[in-house]
Every structure is written in structure tokens, then in C-alpha cells.
Design an enzyme around this catalytic site. Structure first.
Site, PDB file in Angstrom:
ATOM      1  N   SER A  41       0.835  -1.199   0.000  1.00 23.48           N
ATOM      2  CA  SER A  41       0.000   0.000   0.000  1.00 23.48           C
ATOM      3  C   SER A  41       0.868   1.248   0.000  1.00 23.48           C
ATOM      4  O   SER A  41       2.091   1.174   0.189  1.00 23.48           O
ATOM      5  CB  SER A  41      -0.926   0.028   1.235  1.00 23.48           C
ATOM      6  OG  SER A  41      -0.156   0.106   2.428  1.00 23.48           O
ATOM      7  N   ILE A  43       3.159   4.509  -0.323  1.00 22.49           N
ATOM      8  CA  ILE A  43       4.402   4.826  -1.016  1.00 22.49           C
ATOM      9  C   ILE A  43       5.095   3.558  -1.500  1.00 22.49           C
ATOM     10  O   ILE A  43       5.677   3.525  -2.586  1.00 22.49           O
ATOM     11  CB  ILE A  43       5.347   5.624  -0.089  1.00 22.49           C
ATOM     12  CG1 ILE A  43       4.741   6.989   0.227  1.00 22.49           C
ATOM     13  CG2 ILE A  43       6.723   5.796  -0.726  1.00 22.49           C
ATOM     14  CD1 ILE A  43       5.534   7.786   1.251  1.00 22.49           C
ATOM     15  N   ASP A  90       7.426  -9.940   8.057  1.00 24.34           N
ATOM     16  CA  ASP A  90       6.857  -9.199   9.188  1.00 24.34           C
ATOM     17  C   ASP A  90       8.024  -8.566   9.930  1.00 24.34           C
ATOM     18  O   ASP A  90       8.749  -9.240  10.662  1.00 24.34           O
ATOM     19  CB  ASP A  90       6.073 -10.138  10.107  1.00 24.34           C
ATOM     20  CG  ASP A  90       5.458  -9.408  11.297  1.00 24.34           C
ATOM     21  OD1 ASP A  90       5.724  -8.192  11.460  1.00 24.34           O
ATOM     22  OD2 ASP A  90       4.727 -10.051  12.072  1.00 24.34           O
ATOM     23  N   ASN A 117      10.934   0.812   3.410  1.00 23.78           N
ATOM     24  CA  ASN A 117       9.801   1.730   3.381  1.00 23.78           C
ATOM     25  C   ASN A 117       8.737   1.437   4.441  1.00 23.78           C
ATOM     26  O   ASN A 117       8.094   2.355   4.942  1.00 23.78           O
ATOM     27  CB  ASN A 117       9.153   1.678   1.988  1.00 23.78           C
ATOM     28  CG  ASN A 117       7.734   2.209   1.997  1.00 23.78           C
ATOM     29  OD1 ASN A 117       7.504   3.414   1.970  1.00 23.78           O
ATOM     30  ND2 ASN A 117       6.750   1.303   2.059  1.00 23.78           N
ATOM     31  N   THR A 138       9.300  -2.454  14.514  1.00 22.48           N
ATOM     32  CA  THR A 138       8.968  -2.496  13.086  1.00 22.48           C
ATOM     33  C   THR A 138       9.769  -1.493  12.267  1.00 22.48           C
ATOM     34  O   THR A 138      10.367  -1.839  11.246  1.00 22.48           O
ATOM     35  CB  THR A 138       7.463  -2.219  12.890  1.00 22.48           C
ATOM     36  OG1 THR A 138       6.697  -3.169  13.647  1.00 22.48           O
ATOM     37  CG2 THR A 138       7.085  -2.306  11.419  1.00 22.48           C
ATOM     38  N   TYR A 194       5.443   5.960  26.064  1.00 22.40           N
ATOM     39  CA  TYR A 194       4.984   5.804  24.684  1.00 22.40           C
ATOM     40  C   TYR A 194       3.756   6.668  24.420  1.00 22.40           C
ATOM     41  O   TYR A 194       3.668   7.342  23.394  1.00 22.40           O
ATOM     42  CB  TYR A 194       4.654   4.338  24.408  1.00 22.40           C
ATOM     43  CG  TYR A 194       4.093   4.100  23.021  1.00 22.40           C
ATOM     44  CD1 TYR A 194       4.933   4.010  21.915  1.00 22.40           C
ATOM     45  CD2 TYR A 194       2.720   3.965  22.816  1.00 22.40           C
ATOM     46  CE1 TYR A 194       4.425   3.806  20.640  1.00 22.40           C
ATOM     47  CE2 TYR A 194       2.200   3.753  21.546  1.00 22.40           C
ATOM     48  CZ  TYR A 194       3.055   3.668  20.464  1.00 22.40           C
ATOM     49  OH  TYR A 194       2.543   3.475  19.211  1.00 22.40           O
TER      50      TYR A 194
END
Length: 208
Positions: A41, A43, A90, A117, A138, A194
Site C-alpha cells: 500500500s 508509497i 513481518d 519503506n 517495526t 509511549y
């Protein structure tokens, strides 16, 4: 005023308003192999589309295989001769990153371009399977490990083909709202910290 700022060309001859098609017009990527993370999805999908249209063999490294396959089919519909494939990755799981790198190496493919990305932002607080705050796991740790594991393949490809490789790390304007002292590594897994960080990012305070 804003349209002028966004359309103002830089030294490259392009601006923020330039499209990937415009930037790569007349350029051939034939013979190059590129990995694009998060290519299902946004960019990432657009990057994969344009690279494939320019002749590169594109590996879409994604978590959502179904969404990526939809993008792949759209790329093939637009460019019937495109060479594009989907591989599962992942980035929040170090085991998944290692498996992807091993599977890619087993294919014996060269690697000229790595575009890091994929990313998540302002998600509910949670820890990855490896016990790392999900966003940091991530966006940073996963990509760091992926790059490390693929680096020798990129070096080998560059040496054998005499074509310099490229590693592109996609970032955001969010870095402007970092703490003055930098990353608070000792508090990465602190839920309260956070929440404060996300609130600051979504509703940034004036620069001081």
C-alpha cells in the site's frame, strides 16, 4: 503560497510535487533487482509499480500477502511484461526477518536496491514477539536487521556487476519532534512514555 512552496524545484530539477513517473522518466532499471518493504500500500506500492514499469525485478516484502497480490496484479495489468513477486516479511518479528533473508538468499538472486519503506505510526501500545515496543521494532530494529542480513548480497552484486547498489531508508517529518536528548533507549518499552510520545507527535508543541 503553499502551492508555490510544494512546486518549487530543487537542484535536482524536481520538487515535492514531482511524481515517481516524472523522476524516473527515460531511466531503465532493466537487469536490476529491488526489494521494497511495505509494498502492499501507499508509497511502497507506488515505488514497486514504478520500479517494475522501468524494468526492475521487484520483490514486494510484505506482511499482508493478499493486499500485496492485489497490488501485484494491478502492476501486471498496467505493465504486462513486469517482473514482480511477493514474499512474506513481518518486520516486527526478528524470526520473520531472518526467514525472509534466508529465503531470498536461497533464491540466488542479485540485489541492487533495498528500499526500507514499511512502517507503523501511533499504534496502540504493544510489544513485539521479541519484547520490543512495536513501533520501534517495526520501523527500526526490523529494518536494521534486514539490511545487515542482505548487505553481503548487495556487496557481492555490486562487485560482480560493477553497478553501485542503493539502500534507501524512508523516513518522515516526525523526527522533528524528538526529545532534545535524543532517543530514550532506557524507556523504549515504557507504556506511559509511549503514550506521551504519541500525543506529542499527533499534537506537537511549538518548537523551543
Amino acid at each position: 503560497m503553499l502551492p508555490w512552496i510544494f512546486s518549487r524545484k530543487g537542484a535536482s530539477g524536481f520538487s515535492w510535487a514531482s511524481t515517481a513517473d516524472q523522476v524516473t522518466a527515460g531511466i531503465s532499471a532493466a537487469g536490476l533487482t529491488a526489494i521494497v518493504t511495505g509494498a502492499s500500500s501507499g508509497i511502497g506500492a507506488e515505488t514497486a509499480r514504478v520500479l517494475a514499469a522501468r524494468g526492475a525485478h521487484v520483490v514486494m516484502a510484505v506482511r499482508n500477502l493478499a493486499a500485496a497480490e492485489t497490488v501485484r496484479q494491478a502492476v501486471l495489468a498496467e505493465t504486462p511484461g513486469a517482473s514482480v513477486e511477493v514474499m512474506e516479511l513481518d518486520l516486527s518479528s526478528l524470526a520473520s526477518v531472518r526467514k525472509f533473508a534466508a529465503d531470498f538468499a536461497a533464491r540466488g538472486l542479485p540485489l541492487n536496491i533495498l528500499i526500507n519503506n514499511a512502517g507503523v505510526m501511533a499504534t496502540p501500545f504493544s510489544l513485539s514477539k521479541d519484547g520490543i515496543e512495536m513501533q520501534f521494532a517495526t520501523n527500526h530494529v526490523g529494518h536494521f536487521l534486514l539490511t545487515h542480513l542482505l548487505l553481503e548480497t548487495m556487496k557481492k552484486t555490486s562487485h560482480e556487476s560493477n553497478v553501485e547498489g542503493r539502500i534507501v531508508n524512508v523516513s518522515s517529518e516526525g523526527h522533528r519532534f524528538a526529545y532534545k536528548e535524543g532517543i530514550r533507549f532506557a524507556k523504549l518499552n515504557d507504556e506511559e512514555e509511549y503514550v506521551i510520545s504519541v500525543q506529542t507527535l499527533c499534537f506537537p508543541l511549538p518548537f523551543t
